[in-house]
Design an enzyme around this catalytic site. Structure first.
Site, PDB file in Angstrom:
ATOM      1  N   LYS A 191      82.257  -2.058 -28.948  1.00 55.98           N
ATOM      2  CA  LYS A 191      82.301  -1.437 -27.622  1.00 55.98           C
ATOM      3  C   LYS A 191      81.884  -2.434 -26.551  1.00 55.98           C
ATOM      4  O   LYS A 191      82.586  -2.623 -25.555  1.00 55.98           O
ATOM      5  CB  LYS A 191      81.359  -0.227 -27.574  1.00 55.98           C
ATOM      6  CG  LYS A 191      81.092   0.306 -26.176  1.00 55.98           C
ATOM      7  CD  LYS A 191      80.211   1.523 -26.186  1.00 55.98           C
ATOM      8  CE  LYS A 191      78.739   1.263 -26.069  1.00 55.98           C
ATOM      9  NZ  LYS A 191      78.265   0.836 -24.743  1.00 55.98           N
ATOM     10  N   ASN A 192      80.744  -3.099 -26.774  1.00 56.30           N
ATOM     11  CA  ASN A 192      80.207  -3.951 -25.712  1.00 56.30           C
ATOM     12  C   ASN A 192      80.988  -5.248 -25.519  1.00 56.30           C
ATOM     13  O   ASN A 192      80.800  -5.936 -24.510  1.00 56.30           O
ATOM     14  CB  ASN A 192      78.728  -4.255 -25.977  1.00 56.30           C
ATOM     15  CG  ASN A 192      77.854  -3.044 -25.681  1.00 56.30           C
ATOM     16  OD1 ASN A 192      78.358  -2.021 -25.222  1.00 56.30           O
ATOM     17  ND2 ASN A 192      76.567  -3.149 -25.952  1.00 56.30           N
ATOM     18  N   CYS A 251      69.475   5.200 -15.292  1.00 52.71           N
ATOM     19  CA  CYS A 251      69.869   6.050 -16.402  1.00 52.71           C
ATOM     20  C   CYS A 251      68.644   6.291 -17.263  1.00 52.71           C
ATOM     21  O   CYS A 251      67.562   5.791 -16.953  1.00 52.71           O
ATOM     22  CB  CYS A 251      70.998   5.429 -17.205  1.00 52.71           C
ATOM     23  SG  CYS A 251      70.537   3.915 -18.006  1.00 52.71           S
ATOM     24  N   ARG A 274      67.708  -0.149 -14.327  1.00 54.53           N
ATOM     25  CA  ARG A 274      68.875  -1.011 -14.516  1.00 54.53           C
ATOM     26  C   ARG A 274      69.532  -1.433 -13.206  1.00 54.53           C
ATOM     27  O   ARG A 274      70.671  -1.086 -12.911  1.00 54.53           O
ATOM     28  CB  ARG A 274      69.895  -0.325 -15.443  1.00 54.53           C
ATOM     29  CG  ARG A 274      69.314  -0.036 -16.793  1.00 54.53           C
ATOM     30  CD  ARG A 274      70.287   0.627 -17.704  1.00 54.53           C
ATOM     31  NE  ARG A 274      71.095  -0.313 -18.469  1.00 54.53           N
ATOM     32  CZ  ARG A 274      71.980   0.061 -19.381  1.00 54.53           C
ATOM     33  NH1 ARG A 274      72.187   1.329 -19.623  1.00 54.53           N
ATOM     34  NH2 ARG A 274      72.671  -0.842 -20.048  1.00 54.53           N
ATOM     35  N   ASP A 302      69.229  -2.468 -28.735  1.00 48.26           N
ATOM     36  CA  ASP A 302      70.150  -1.398 -29.146  1.00 48.26           C
ATOM     37  C   ASP A 302      69.951  -0.966 -30.602  1.00 48.26           C
ATOM     38  O   ASP A 302      70.619  -0.042 -31.061  1.00 48.26           O
ATOM     39  CB  ASP A 302      71.613  -1.848 -28.938  1.00 48.26           C
ATOM     40  CG  ASP A 302      72.019  -1.819 -27.476  1.00 48.26           C
ATOM     41  OD1 ASP A 302      71.240  -1.342 -26.639  1.00 48.26           O
ATOM     42  OD2 ASP A 302      73.146  -2.281 -27.167  1.00 48.26           O
ATOM     43  N   ARG A 327      80.131   8.125 -26.915  1.00 42.50           N
ATOM     44  CA  ARG A 327      80.293   6.956 -26.040  1.00 42.50           C
ATOM     45  C   ARG A 327      80.332   5.670 -26.848  1.00 42.50           C
ATOM     46  O   ARG A 327      80.877   4.671 -26.384  1.00 42.50           O
ATOM     47  CB  ARG A 327      79.106   6.862 -25.057  1.00 42.50           C
ATOM     48  CG  ARG A 327      79.137   7.871 -23.945  1.00 42.50           C
ATOM     49  CD  ARG A 327      78.059   7.560 -22.935  1.00 42.50           C
ATOM     50  NE  ARG A 327      78.041   6.135 -22.666  1.00 42.50           N
ATOM     51  CZ  ARG A 327      76.936   5.407 -22.525  1.00 42.50           C
ATOM     52  NH1 ARG A 327      75.754   5.957 -22.606  1.00 42.50           N
ATOM     53  NH2 ARG A 327      77.017   4.121 -22.287  1.00 42.50           N
TER      54      ARG A 327
END
Ligand code: UD1
Length: 417
Positions: A22-23, A116, A121, A304, A396
């Site tokens: 994803k990233n 968030c 951030r 993460d 997500r």
């Protein structure tokens, strides 16, 4: 809102194939804005954040064509400079269109992403660096309004090796005039993947994967076919699932070389990680030992993966600590793990986890993507039924999570509300 229901206690056995990252996909999709002709991306996971990015690319003026096998074709037409709040607010990574838009159009109007659950951030480092290249910014009506003549190469030092900031500047520098030197940049594998994509498209980049990246600006980039790297965080998450259930899982299509910190900590905990070419066999046949973890920019232990390891530490032998150094508020999963029976205390940026807990299933609420993953992992080890609510967080970032876990024997299913 959908929820995942888990009946814990089954040792997982079999193999899981890791999806595209994803990233890595997100910045590469935004970089395709700058490529004339058609970009064809392979191995892009089917996730909510990817759908959001594709919607934004369409809004900005690209033709987008997605086929069912993870292939996406992007052809920029007439690009316009505004990324609206409705699209940006659901995904912070939308800010990655700022660098490409400024480089392409000399202007951009991108909604401020806002905070968030895991922290404020801010994007100050992105803006400061782009200013050094000649961009001017105004913040008004909830938007960043950026403008420049042509971006000019510059010598930029980042106060912190921000991942998104490095990506935004790397993209912008490709079409700038002259040489850009980016110092103290992030070294994450996803940045290397972005640089490899940009190089294939015609960019002149060296030093990616180190803390100094040099970019010689070129006049244009051309669409290419490119395969996105596999997702190291998805891989690490399933490794943790194997460990907590005392299972045996082969993680296939695995970016083995990017998982050193995760493999080291699992091994320290007593889990066998048998590394082959592009797969890892994880064998959790002994009682896990608690360890101490400090999150850090790559190649340090990934923030993460912190929440998933906290779930492991809850049931391990002894006490351990997790110090979170990247985000200021990334312990939202602690209260939910406590609901399952964990013994955790938070002191500032450090969580102290007393192991040996008997986890018992309960309804829990996920607050962010990786927190949700830690609750699924804990649920796989808990006695009885765990319900993980707000599954949209997981959607997500994890492709087919319940199907992949079912295939290795987990009793997990999705209930629609
Ligand atoms: C990316 C990843 C995310 C991962 C994080 C850290 C994507 C889409 N997301 O997020 O999964 O957890 O890297 O590995 O790739 N900061 C500032 N000012 C800035 C930019 C960042 O203060 O201008 C701070 C942030 O608030 C945070 C820290 O720096 O505390 C790290 O942020 P950053 O590395 O930029 O993470 P992201 O790119 O947002």
């Amino acid at each position: 809102m959908d929820k995942l229901v888990i009946e814990g206690g089954v040792p997982l056995k079999g193999s899981i194939r890791i999806s595209g990252s994803k990233n890595a996909s997100l910045p590469i999709l935004f970089a395709s804005l700058m490529c004339s002709g058609t970009t064809v991306l392979l191995n892009v996971p089917d996730l909510r954040d990817i759908q959001t990015t594709l919607a934004l690319l369409k809004y900005l003026g690209c033709d987008v064509d997605r086929s069912s096998n993870g292939q996406i074709k992007i052809s920029p037409r007439v690009i316009q400079p505004e990324a609206p709040y409705d699209l940006v607010r659901t995904m912070r990574a939308s800010i990655l269109c700022l660098g490409p838009l400024l480089a392409l159009l000399g202007k951009a109007k991108v909604a401020l992403p806002g905070g968030c659950a895991i922290g404020a951030r801010p994007i100050d480092l992105h803006l400061k660096a782009l200013q050094k290249m000649g961009a001017c910014f105004e913040l008004k009506q909830g938007y960043v309004w950026g403008s420049c003549k042509k971006l000019k190469g510059a010598h930029i030092y980042f106060d912190f090796p921000t991942v998104g900031g490095t990506e935004n500047l790397l993209m912008a520098a490709c079409l700038a005039e002259g040489e850009t030197i980016l110092e103290n940049v992030a070294k994450e594998p996803e940045i290397v993947d972005l640089a490899n994509f940009l190089r294939a498209a015609g960019a002149k980049i060296t030093g990616h994967g180190t803390s100094v990246i040099k970019v010689e600006g070129v006049s244009q980039l051309k669409g290419v076919k490119y395969k996105v790297m596999p997702d190291r965080i998805e891989a690490g998450t399933y490794m943790a699932a194997a460990a907590i259930t005392k299972g045996q899982i082969k993680i296939e299509n695995c970016p083995v070389e990017n998982l050193d910190a995760v493999i080291t900590k699992l091994t320290e905990m007593g889990i066998k990680c048998l590394v082959q070419k592009d797969c890892i066999q994880v064998v959790g046949d002994t009682e896990m030992q608690a360890v101490d973890i400090i999150t850090a920019p790559y190649p340090g232990f990934p923030t993460d993966m912190q929440a998933q390891f906290m779930a492991l530490m809850c049931v391990a032998k002894g006490s351990g600590t997790i110090k979170e150094t990247i985000f200021e508020n990334r312990f939202m999963h602690v209260m939910e793990l406590i609901r399952l029976g964990a013994d955790i205390k938070v002191r500032g940026d450090t969580a102290i986890i007393k192991g040996g807990a008997r986890l018992i299933g309960a309804p829990v609420m996920a607050s962010d993507l990786r927190a949700s993953a830690s609750l699924v992992i804990a649920g796989l080890a808990a006695e009885g039924v765990t319900e993980v609510n707000r599954v949209y967080h997981l959607d997500r970032g994890y492709e087919n999570i319940e199907k992949k876990l079912q295939a290795v024997g987990a009793r997990i299913w999705r209930e629609k509300k």
